[in-house]
Write an enzyme that holds these catalytic residues in place. Structure first.
Site, PDB file in Angstrom:
ATOM      1  N   GLU A  58      15.513  12.747  67.068  1.00  0.00           N
ATOM      2  CA  GLU A  58      15.377  11.444  67.011  1.00  0.00           C
ATOM      3  C   GLU A  58      13.664  10.995  67.286  1.00  0.00           C
ATOM      4  OE1 GLU A  58      19.524  12.247  67.174  1.00  0.00           O
ATOM      5  OE2 GLU A  58      17.942  12.383  68.788  1.00  0.00           O
ATOM      6  N   ILE A  81      16.828  23.877  73.737  1.00  0.00           N
ATOM      7  CA  ILE A  81      17.239  25.199  74.309  1.00  0.00           C
ATOM      8  C   ILE A  81      18.072  25.739  73.423  1.00  0.00           C
ATOM      9  CG2 ILE A  81      18.192  26.516  76.344  1.00  0.00           C
ATOM     10  CD1 ILE A  81      17.201  24.176  77.912  1.00  0.00           C
ATOM     11  N   HIS A  87      21.813  25.525  65.103  1.00  0.00           N
ATOM     12  CA  HIS A  87      21.584  24.069  65.549  1.00  0.00           C
ATOM     13  C   HIS A  87      20.249  24.069  66.071  1.00  0.00           C
ATOM     14  CE1 HIS A  87      22.235  20.148  66.824  1.00  0.00           C
ATOM     15  NE2 HIS A  87      21.646  20.272  68.169  1.00  0.00           N
ATOM     16  N   PHE A 112       2.087  16.668  70.640  1.00  0.00           N
ATOM     17  CA  PHE A 112       3.666  17.473  70.648  1.00  0.00           C
ATOM     18  C   PHE A 112       3.960  18.018  71.775  1.00  0.00           C
ATOM     19  CE2 PHE A 112       6.225  20.931  69.089  1.00  0.00           C
ATOM     20  CZ  PHE A 112       7.092  20.336  68.484  1.00  0.00           C
ATOM     21  N   ARG A 126       7.949  25.049  81.850  1.00  0.00           N
ATOM     22  CA  ARG A 126       6.645  24.600  81.439  1.00  0.00           C
ATOM     23  C   ARG A 126       6.837  22.882  81.443  1.00  0.00           C
ATOM     24  NH1 ARG A 126       8.329  29.189  79.272  1.00  0.00           N
ATOM     25  NH2 ARG A 126       6.957  30.194  77.812  1.00  0.00           N
TER      26      ARG A 126
END
Length: 162
Positions: A58, A81, A87, A112, A126
């Site tokens: 989204e 993940i 998917h 990003f 991260r």
């Protein structure tokens, strides 16, 4: 912008209006990404608002709305993940392509900050949390603000987004 050779960006974002669009999945990782983005934006002097969406899929529609609404930059934060189905590939591709399209079509930089990781440990490393080796939320915010500043020096092209 990870690993060796990553730039140190310190830009003046005073007066910039930034919208941070953030997914809701993986709360702990998202908390770290958001805090990193907030810290970087605070240090730059930019003003920002935050919008939460259900997931990374989204993010492009929220980024498009923010760009159309007058944001100088958008910071997109999410985490996907890898699981046992395709998917992961579809969501990563849709988020990447969608956010790129928003930026190119509108001329509004999109930082990003969508993590695409094989497992939760990679995401946590991260997320800019205590003990993390990277702070992708801060990097995405710095990139968005830095791009706005860089674009100021380029001439407008007829027919291209401003």
């Amino acid at each position: 912008m990870s690993g060796a050779g990553a730039p140190t960006l310190a830009v003046d974002g005073t007066g910039l209006r930034v919208v941070v669009v953030a997914a809701s999945w993986h709360e702990r990782v998202m908390d770290g990404l958001l805090e990193g983005a907030r810290r970087a934006l605070r240090e730059s002097g930019a003003q920002w608002t935050e919008v939460r969406v259900p997931g990374s899929f989204e993010l492009p529609v929220a980024a498009a709305r923010a760009a159309a609404g007058g944001a100088d930059a958008v910071v997109a934060l999410g985490v996907v993940i890898r699981g046992g189905t395709p998917h992961f590939d579809y969501v990563c591709s849709a988020a990447t392509t969608g956010l790129t399209d928003v930026s190119v079509r509108t001329g509004v930089p999109v930082g990003f900050g969508v993590l695409t990781c094989d497992d939760e440990a990679q995401a946590l490393d991260r997320a800019g949390l205590e003990g993390s080796s990277e702070d992708k939320g801060a990097e995405a915010a710095e990139a968005a603000v830095g791009t706005v500043v860089a674009l100021r020096g380029l001439p407008a092209v007829s027919g291209a987004p401003a």
